[in-house]
Scaffold this motif. Structure first.
Motif, PDB file in Angstrom:
ATOM      1  N   LEU B 165       0.832  -1.212   0.000  1.00  0.00           N
ATOM      2  CA  LEU B 165       0.000   0.000   0.000  1.00  0.00           C
ATOM      3  C   LEU B 165       0.865   1.261   0.000  1.00  0.00           C
ATOM      4  N   LEU B 166       1.954   1.178   0.766  1.00  0.00           N
ATOM      5  CA  LEU B 166       2.863   2.317   0.863  1.00  0.00           C
ATOM      6  C   LEU B 166       3.452   2.654  -0.508  1.00  0.00           C
ATOM      7  N   PHE B 167       3.908   1.600  -1.209  1.00  0.00           N
ATOM      8  CA  PHE B 167       4.470   1.815  -2.538  1.00  0.00           C
ATOM      9  C   PHE B 167       3.403   2.271  -3.508  1.00  0.00           C
ATOM     10  N   SER B 170       2.789   5.863  -3.038  1.00  0.00           N
ATOM     11  CA  SER B 170       3.923   6.643  -3.543  1.00  0.00           C
ATOM     12  C   SER B 170       3.870   6.739  -5.063  1.00  0.00           C
TER      13      SER B 170
END
Lengths: 338, 323
Positions: B165-167, B170
């Motif tokens: 999710l973080l990637f 981003s």
């Protein structure tokens, strides 16, 4: 065992290296319009040319990309500018840099946010393991019973429930509606330090814990039930029953232990992922954990924070995978690592 | 009485020649695994009901403009006079606004119908892209083995250890946000689990005699992979595809909820829920939070029940999770 561990650690380092390259490239390399575009992205919309140039000099954006990556790992050359941002000493020196937005050290931000993420992850992990294992075991010892069907439906229901939907619905029901009627059991969100006030801490964490646990435990109910049903059909379970062991002993000692292997894998992956920031839950309940900081950094182009959180999150996942592999051998004597 | 009738009257697990009566035995004919799976699926009531729900959602998405014409409310039109109370609060469900309005006085029913288009579009397109990439990589890794497999298997490992999710947020923030990037992001981070499944299947099939026979007749690698191996791994791929659709739908809604997916004013379920949550009006107007949430939940639930049904149909030994 030692050789296996060394190989896994090397693989973990490799993963971290690839991820660090990917993040770096994503923010510094992919922008085709060159260093100016990168610098103005970092600097913000209302930057003067002078400020943009200062950013370019400070981050050595005119250097070739591999050299920039080197700086990023081992620190930027030169001395600290007493008036400007402190110099980044490089990830490999344990320095994650300084926020572009508030000049705070990323290490500090992460140190402040991590306990929040940790409280959320560990608390809900206890809850979801308890709920998932209990319902899964009960379902497996009485398959096709009414209890089994109920749990199975509930599991599918929460499995289909997006985390943020459950979060906002709980807030609507237990915060807004209750508050309108004059009952304020649950806060709207936010975080209170455990050391400041344990009771308030728990009160603030209750809804986030439940939200995260409910959506996660559904997978554990399904996994435990399936795994237990498989194991309970094995010959050695019949042997255990035949030699007169109590049903409780058969189910827990002989059944559950072998059935735990896939559950441990899933648990490691889930916990590892969450320790890098429970992004959605933190966002819904306004908990300033790692995931919350990352989302805020992404919307404000605060690259050092994003990179810091990504590095921490990946490390958590890599470590979790390592621990799972070791636990395998402990739990299931049939597994030999090599 | 035909064989089909007899079989359909017996539980799945007891299916077999023993249950076929003497008059049925004469009529036994070979049935392909596909036909067997389809027949099992047809008897699965939960799967059938969920399929009807899915069809209804698809219909709603297709005829979204009809809702616009019937109500006379375009999805992004803000009705400050009729759609809001004098205090500026959203209006509850009434004759004019069947499911009420949101805090900008927009018709929730019409927006839900248009939002269904995005959810289904992303669900289907992202899933197919994911499965296509995963299948190709899995086939190549499993079939070629050696260095190709080592490299691809490591790549899969790396992809699976990335904080998805973080990637994804981003990536979505570096590029222009929008539908296309959401689909690409979902595919980039989804293919590795498909590839792992396909690779495992191919590894065992590769050693079969008929693959060797094809090779000895001079068939090329791609021909063997696509003609001889692929049809034998298609069942798990289909099962995974149906279970991946709700995952993609939730993925899109989540990205939009976090503000890096579909951008306002486009009607989108995740976006609508985010709007409602951040609005102060929600404590007086539950409907504009609840209706999009329920729409999303019903959709994912229907797809998951259907997916479970498909899995049971292809693999009757698998434990029936939902009946």
């Amino acid at each position: 065992m030692v050789r296996f561990l060394i190989r896994r650690v090397l693989l973990g380092i490799f993963v971290l290296w690839v991820v660090s390259m990917a993040v770096f490239y994503l923010f510094f390399g992919l922008n085709k319009s060159g260093p100016n575009a990168v610098a103005s992205r970092i600097c913000g919309k209302q930057c003067t040319t002078q400020q943009i140039n200062a950013v370019k000099t400070r981050l050595h954006l005119n250097a070739p990309l591999p050299k920039q990556y080197w700086y990023f790992l081992f620190g930027y050359p030169g001395k600290d500018d007493p008036n400007g941002l402190p110099r980044n000493h490089g990830i490999l020196h344990g320095d994650l840099g300084y926020s572009y937005v508030n000049q705070q050290s990323v290490n500090t931000t992460i140190k402040q946010s991590f306990p929040i993420t940790l409280s959320l992850a560990v608390g809900s992990a206890v809850l979801w393991l308890a709920m998932g294992l209990a319902s899964g075991i009960l379902s497996a010892i009485r398959p096709r019973s009414l209890l089994d069907r109920t749990f199975t439906f509930l599991a599918l229901f929460f499995y289909s429930m997006p985390t943020f939907v459950l979060g906002v619905l709980l807030l609507l029901l237990l915060f807004y509606q209750l508050t309108v009627h004059g009952v304020s059991w649950f806060p709207a969100g936010g975080y209170v330090n455990l050391t400041d006030n344990p009771a308030e801490w728990a009160r603030h964490m209750l809804l986030p814990w439940f939200t995260l646990a409910a959506v996660t435990s559904a997978a554990y109910t399904r996994l435990t039930r399936g795994s237990m049903l498989d194991v309970l059909g094995e010959d050695y379970i019949r042997t255990a029953r035949a030699k007169g062991l109590t049903e409780r002993r058969v189910v827990f000692r002989h059944g559950l232990r072998a059935a735990l292997t896939p559950i441990v894998t899933q648990f490691g992956i889930d916990l590892g992922t969450l320790l890098g920031g429970a992004i959605i839950t933190e966002q819904v309940f306004n908990l300033p954990g790692l995931g919350f900081q990352a989302v805020r950094a992404i919307t404000s182009n605060d690259l050092p924070i994003i990179i810091g959180v990504v590095v921490i999150a990946t490390t958590a996942i890599v470590l979790a995978n390592l621990v799972i592999d070791i636990l395998y051998a402990v739990l299931d004597p049939r597994v030999r690592l090599h | 009485m035909t064989v089909g009738d007899i079989v359909s009257a017996t539980p799945v697990s007891e299916e077999g020649p023993l249950n076929v009566g003497p008059e049925g035995a004469k009529k036994i004919e070979g049935r392909s695994p596909w036909r067997l799976a389809f027949e099992r699926l047809r008897r699965d009531k939960a799967a059938l009901i969920s399929m009807i729900v899915i069809v209804l959602i698809v219909v709603v998405a297709i005829i979204a403009p009809v809702f616009k014409h019937l109500t006379g409310h375009p999805p992004n039109q803000q009705y400050f006079d009729t759609g809001l109370t004098p205090d500026g609060l959203p209006r509850g469900p009434t004759g004019t606004f069947v499911l009420g309005t949101d805090d900008l006085g927009r018709d929730i029913l019409v927006r839900l119908a248009y939002g269904a288009r995005i959810s289904l579009l992303v669900g289907v397109v992202a899933t197919f892209l994911t499965v296509a990439i995963g299948t190709l990589v899995g086939l190549a890794a499993g079939y070629f083995g050696k260095i190709v497999d080592t490299v691809l298997a490591r790549l899969i490992d790396v992809m699976l250890s990335i904080p998805f999710l973080l990637f994804a947020i981003s990536l979505a923030s570096v590029f222009q946000t929008g539908l296309k990037i959401v689909i690409i992001v979902l595919a980039i981070f989804g293919w590795s689990s498909v590839a792992r499944i396909v690779r495992g299947q191919v590894l065992s099939i590769r050693e079969r005699e008929y693959v060797e026979a094809a090779r000895s007749m001079g068939a090329g690698s791609w021909r063997i992979m696509l003609i001889d191996i692929l049809p034998n791994v298609i069942a798990p791929i289909i099962v995974y595809t149906t279970l991946l659709i709700p995952v993609s739908i939730v993925g899109e809604a989540t990205l939009s909820f976090l503000g890096v997916g579909v951008q306002p004013p486009t009607a989108d379920w995740g976006q609508m829920i985010a709007d409602a949550q951040t609005s102060n009006a929600v404590e007086h107007a539950w409907w504009f939070l609840v209706f999009p949430s329920v729409a999303l939940l019903i959709t994912t639930l229907a797809f998951n029940i259907f997916g479970d049904g498909v899995r049971d149909a292809f693999d009757p030994r698998s434990d029936r999770v939902f009946r």
